[in-house]
Design a protein around this motif. Structure first.
Motif, PDB file in Angstrom:
ATOM      1  N   VAL A   1      32.958 -30.277  -1.546  1.00  0.00           N
ATOM      2  CA  VAL A   1      31.942 -31.457  -0.980  1.00  0.00           C
ATOM      3  C   VAL A   1      32.584 -32.899  -2.002  1.00  0.00           C
ATOM      4  O   VAL A   1      33.031 -32.650  -3.086  1.00  0.00           O
ATOM      5  N   ARG A   2      32.372 -33.749  -1.192  1.00  0.00           N
ATOM      6  CA  ARG A   2      32.616 -35.194  -1.838  1.00  0.00           C
ATOM      7  C   ARG A   2      31.702 -36.293  -1.730  1.00  0.00           C
ATOM      8  O   ARG A   2      31.066 -36.270  -0.699  1.00  0.00           O
ATOM      9  N   ASP A   3      31.126 -36.629  -2.888  1.00  0.00           N
ATOM     10  CA  ASP A   3      30.040 -37.564  -3.004  1.00  0.00           C
ATOM     11  C   ASP A   3      28.657 -37.125  -2.314  1.00  0.00           C
ATOM     12  O   ASP A   3      28.156 -37.743  -1.499  1.00  0.00           O
ATOM     13  N   GLY A   4      28.514 -35.637  -2.690  1.00  0.00           N
ATOM     14  CA  GLY A   4      27.512 -35.037  -1.979  1.00  0.00           C
ATOM     15  C   GLY A   4      27.493 -34.533  -0.390  1.00  0.00           C
ATOM     16  O   GLY A   4      26.568 -33.935   0.312  1.00  0.00           O
ATOM     17  N   GLN A   5      28.474 -34.681   0.029  1.00  0.00           N
ATOM     18  CA  GLN A   5      28.693 -34.417   1.649  1.00  0.00           C
ATOM     19  C   GLN A   5      29.848 -33.659   1.516  1.00  0.00           C
ATOM     20  O   GLN A   5      31.042 -33.558   1.239  1.00  0.00           O
ATOM     21  N   PRO A   6      29.707 -32.507   2.533  1.00  0.00           N
ATOM     22  CA  PRO A   6      30.665 -31.798   3.005  1.00  0.00           C
ATOM     23  C   PRO A   6      31.869 -32.376   3.550  1.00  0.00           C
ATOM     24  O   PRO A   6      31.764 -33.221   4.452  1.00  0.00           O
ATOM     25  N   ALA A   7      33.070 -32.122   3.168  1.00  0.00           N
ATOM     26  CA  ALA A   7      34.183 -32.845   3.532  1.00  0.00           C
ATOM     27  C   ALA A   7      35.328 -31.832   4.049  1.00  0.00           C
ATOM     28  O   ALA A   7      35.886 -32.486   5.212  1.00  0.00           O
ATOM     29  N   GLU A   8      35.386 -30.834   3.552  1.00  0.00           N
ATOM     30  CA  GLU A   8      36.690 -29.908   4.030  1.00  0.00           C
ATOM     31  C   GLU A   8      36.351 -28.350   3.963  1.00  0.00           C
ATOM     32  O   GLU A   8      35.534 -28.045   2.906  1.00  0.00           O
ATOM     33  N   GLU A   9      36.783 -27.349   4.682  1.00  0.00           N
ATOM     34  CA  GLU A   9      36.407 -26.178   4.787  1.00  0.00           C
ATOM     35  C   GLU A   9      37.629 -25.206   4.801  1.00  0.00           C
ATOM     36  O   GLU A   9      38.642 -25.545   4.998  1.00  0.00           O
ATOM     37  N   PHE A  10      37.379 -23.976   4.061  1.00  0.00           N
ATOM     38  CA  PHE A  10      38.408 -23.109   4.136  1.00  0.00           C
ATOM     39  C   PHE A  10      37.859 -21.818   4.312  1.00  0.00           C
ATOM     40  O   PHE A  10      36.803 -21.222   3.733  1.00  0.00           O
ATOM     41  N   SER A  11      38.484 -20.980   4.937  1.00  0.00           N
ATOM     42  CA  SER A  11      38.306 -19.547   5.539  1.00  0.00           C
ATOM     43  C   SER A  11      39.393 -18.697   5.568  1.00  0.00           C
ATOM     44  O   SER A  11      40.255 -19.089   6.186  1.00  0.00           O
ATOM     45  N   ALA A  12      39.272 -17.515   5.058  1.00  0.00           N
ATOM     46  CA  ALA A  12      40.629 -16.586   5.227  1.00  0.00           C
ATOM     47  C   ALA A  12      40.210 -15.201   4.960  1.00  0.00           C
ATOM     48  O   ALA A  12      39.548 -14.760   4.196  1.00  0.00           O
ATOM     49  N   LEU A  13      40.464 -14.195   6.161  1.00  0.00           N
ATOM     50  CA  LEU A  13      39.990 -12.975   6.027  1.00  0.00           C
ATOM     51  C   LEU A  13      41.356 -12.325   5.474  1.00  0.00           C
ATOM     52  O   LEU A  13      42.560 -12.946   5.749  1.00  0.00           O
ATOM     53  N   VAL A  14      41.207 -11.298   4.853  1.00  0.00           N
ATOM     54  CA  VAL A  14      42.321 -10.410   3.971  1.00  0.00           C
ATOM     55  C   VAL A  14      42.717  -9.309   4.674  1.00  0.00           C
ATOM     56  O   VAL A  14      41.880  -8.336   5.129  1.00  0.00           O
ATOM     57  N   ARG A  15      43.852  -9.216   5.083  1.00  0.00           N
ATOM     58  CA  ARG A  15      44.532  -7.992   5.721  1.00  0.00           C
ATOM     59  C   ARG A  15      44.251  -6.557   4.912  1.00  0.00           C
ATOM     60  O   ARG A  15      44.490  -6.904   3.712  1.00  0.00           O
ATOM     61  N   GLY A  16      43.873  -5.534   5.262  1.00  0.00           N
ATOM     62  CA  GLY A  16      43.893  -4.437   4.346  1.00  0.00           C
ATOM     63  C   GLY A  16      44.117  -3.177   5.283  1.00  0.00           C
ATOM     64  O   GLY A  16      44.034  -2.924   6.490  1.00  0.00           O
ATOM     65  N   THR A  17      44.766  -1.975   4.586  1.00  0.00           N
ATOM     66  CA  THR A  17      45.189  -0.791   5.319  1.00  0.00           C
ATOM     67  C   THR A  17      44.003   0.134   5.260  1.00  0.00           C
ATOM     68  O   THR A  17      43.938   1.012   6.248  1.00  0.00           O
ATOM     69  N   GLU A  18      42.987   0.144   4.475  1.00  0.00           N
ATOM     70  CA  GLU A  18      41.931   1.024   4.497  1.00  0.00           C
ATOM     71  C   GLU A  18      40.820   0.440   5.139  1.00  0.00           C
ATOM     72  O   GLU A  18      40.582  -0.770   5.375  1.00  0.00           O
TER      73      GLU A  18
ATOM     74  N   SER B   1      37.974  -1.785  -8.958  1.00  0.00           N
ATOM     75  CA  SER B   1      38.382  -0.854  -8.003  1.00  0.00           C
ATOM     76  C   SER B   1      38.212  -1.398  -6.612  1.00  0.00           C
ATOM     77  O   SER B   1      38.813  -0.802  -5.697  1.00  0.00           O
ATOM     78  N   ASP B   2      37.448  -2.519  -6.117  1.00  0.00           N
ATOM     79  CA  ASP B   2      36.945  -2.947  -4.826  1.00  0.00           C
ATOM     80  C   ASP B   2      37.829  -4.167  -4.524  1.00  0.00           C
ATOM     81  O   ASP B   2      38.496  -4.740  -5.449  1.00  0.00           O
ATOM     82  N   ALA B   3      38.092  -4.548  -3.382  1.00  0.00           N
ATOM     83  CA  ALA B   3      38.855  -5.640  -3.092  1.00  0.00           C
ATOM     84  C   ALA B   3      38.249  -6.712  -2.422  1.00  0.00           C
ATOM     85  O   ALA B   3      36.974  -6.331  -1.856  1.00  0.00           O
ATOM     86  N   ILE B   4      38.823  -7.987  -2.173  1.00  0.00           N
ATOM     87  CA  ILE B   4      38.285  -9.113  -1.504  1.00  0.00           C
ATOM     88  C   ILE B   4      38.569  -8.842  -0.152  1.00  0.00           C
ATOM     89  O   ILE B   4      39.742  -8.738   0.249  1.00  0.00           O
ATOM     90  N   VAL B   5      37.429  -9.085   0.921  1.00  0.00           N
ATOM     91  CA  VAL B   5      37.927  -9.143   2.269  1.00  0.00           C
ATOM     92  C   VAL B   5      37.814 -10.540   2.936  1.00  0.00           C
ATOM     93  O   VAL B   5      38.573 -10.505   3.843  1.00  0.00           O
ATOM     94  N   GLU B   6      37.119 -11.390   2.411  1.00  0.00           N
ATOM     95  CA  GLU B   6      37.174 -12.766   2.970  1.00  0.00           C
ATOM     96  C   GLU B   6      37.041 -13.788   1.878  1.00  0.00           C
ATOM     97  O   GLU B   6      36.042 -13.475   1.037  1.00  0.00           O
ATOM     98  N   TYR B   7      37.802 -14.783   2.140  1.00  0.00           N
ATOM     99  CA  TYR B   7      37.363 -16.042   1.117  1.00  0.00           C
ATOM    100  C   TYR B   7      36.806 -16.997   1.860  1.00  0.00           C
ATOM    101  O   TYR B   7      36.937 -17.266   3.215  1.00  0.00           O
ATOM    102  N   GLY B   8      35.830 -17.569   1.320  1.00  0.00           N
ATOM    103  CA  GLY B   8      35.253 -18.978   2.005  1.00  0.00           C
ATOM    104  C   GLY B   8      35.150 -20.026   0.823  1.00  0.00           C
ATOM    105  O   GLY B   8      34.778 -19.778  -0.252  1.00  0.00           O
ATOM    106  N   ALA B   9      35.286 -21.184   1.281  1.00  0.00           N
ATOM    107  CA  ALA B   9      35.347 -22.385   0.425  1.00  0.00           C
ATOM    108  C   ALA B   9      34.718 -23.705   1.254  1.00  0.00           C
ATOM    109  O   ALA B   9      35.217 -23.828   2.154  1.00  0.00           O
ATOM    110  N   LEU B  10      33.917 -24.485   0.436  1.00  0.00           N
ATOM    111  CA  LEU B  10      33.560 -25.633   1.274  1.00  0.00           C
ATOM    112  C   LEU B  10      33.536 -26.890   0.100  1.00  0.00           C
ATOM    113  O   LEU B  10      33.008 -26.690  -0.797  1.00  0.00           O
TER     114      LEU B  10
END
Length: 291
Positions: free
Chosen positions: A150-167, A139-148
């Motif tokens: 990792v390649r060979d044990g080291q952070p390589a690239e990031e992803f972040s997205a807020l989700v638009r909502g009417t409520e 019944s609930d919704a996702i507000v924000e996605y985050g992802a990191l």
């Protein structure tokens, strides 16, 4: 369930009804169910367990297994229980001579369970974390996605997205995350955010903290938007920490981060939490991390 210790049987009896030896049934919330399953995985050392529960999918059910060679797999959106072929078992020739065939099979099964219970040390994976409007994936919704990534044990690239909502966000969520209405109004449409997230994680192994929570929301979002369900291999940092770390007040993410001296303050935002999870996971995989 088999070989259930008395202490665990007592815990299960508080919430469920034992209708036969090792067979428990009941109607509990997803939160209680997850807590019960964590308890089973922590305390059922020599036995086997299978959990079947209702979920909002085509079959209206899902499975989990512990200490068993049978495994739950996703086959084109349908959840099945897969029994390994005989050739996947450990060969008897590798065992010590002088044992009966029955003893050799028991030793092979024990070795397989021990290997399955050993924490994986992934070097290339993607850490994920979600912020949501509540705790119920149905019944609930996702507000924000985050992802990191990792390649060979080291952070390589990031992803972040807020989700638009009417409520508007619930007050407790808005206070916890600090996400403002203005920030959210400038976010991505729900379907676009989901597709961008799925494209970023690809087929990577997914690492998260209390990962079952995030995967339930992702599964529900995929079903609502008619998208293929994730079948990625996954690693949950929470049970890994419970096995390897002792002497802490609790196993919250911030407590573990402070234990390893990788953070001093709480954020409750998806991408910063991904960075924190990655650092804690890396510490857990270091030799002698259980201090």
């Amino acid at each position: 369930m088999t070989n259930c210790p008395p202490s665990l049987r007592g815990d299960l009896s508080k919430w469920l009804c034992e209708i036969n030896t090792g067979v428990y049934v009941g109607n509990v919330s997803s939160r209680v169910r997850d807590a019960i399953w964590d308890r089973v995985c922590e305390n059922l050392k020599n036995g086997q367990a299978t959990l079947v529960f209702n979920i909002n999918n085509e079959q209206r059910m899902d499975f989990r297994t512990h200490n068993t060679s049978w495994e739950a797999v996703d086959f084109e959106g349908i959840k099945l229980m897969r029994r390994p072929l005989p050739r996947t078992q450990a060969p008897a020739a590798d065992l010590k001579p002088g044992f009966s065939n029955a003893a050799k099979r028991q030793m092979a099964q024990k070795m397989a369970r021990k290997k399955a219970a050993a924490p994986a040390k992934e070097e290339s994976y993607t850490v994920i974390d979600l912020e949501t409007t509540g705790l119920n994936a149905a019944s609930d919704a996702i507000v924000e996605y985050g992802a990191l990534r990792v390649r060979d044990g080291q952070p390589a690239e990031e992803f972040s997205a807020l989700v638009r909502g009417t409520e508007p966000l619930p007050d407790v969520v808005a206070k916890l995350t600090g996400i403002t209405p203005e920030e959210r109004s400038g976010g991505m449409e729900p379907l676009a955010a989901l597709e961008a997230f799925l494209a970023f994680v690809g087929k990577d192994t997914l690492v998260g903290y209390h990962l079952k929570f995030d995967l339930d929301f992702l599964r529900a979002a995929c079903i609502r938007n008619d998208r293929p369900l994730l079948t990625n291999r996954s690693i949950d940092v929470l049970p890994l920490a419970r096995r390897k770390v002792s002497g802490v007040m609790n196993y919250k993410l911030l407590t573990l981060a402070r234990h390893f001296e990788v953070a001093q303050q709480e954020t409750h935002r998806a991408l910063p939490d991904c960075r924190l999870i990655q650092q804690v996971y890396a510490k857990l995989n270091e030799t002698g991390s259980a201090r």
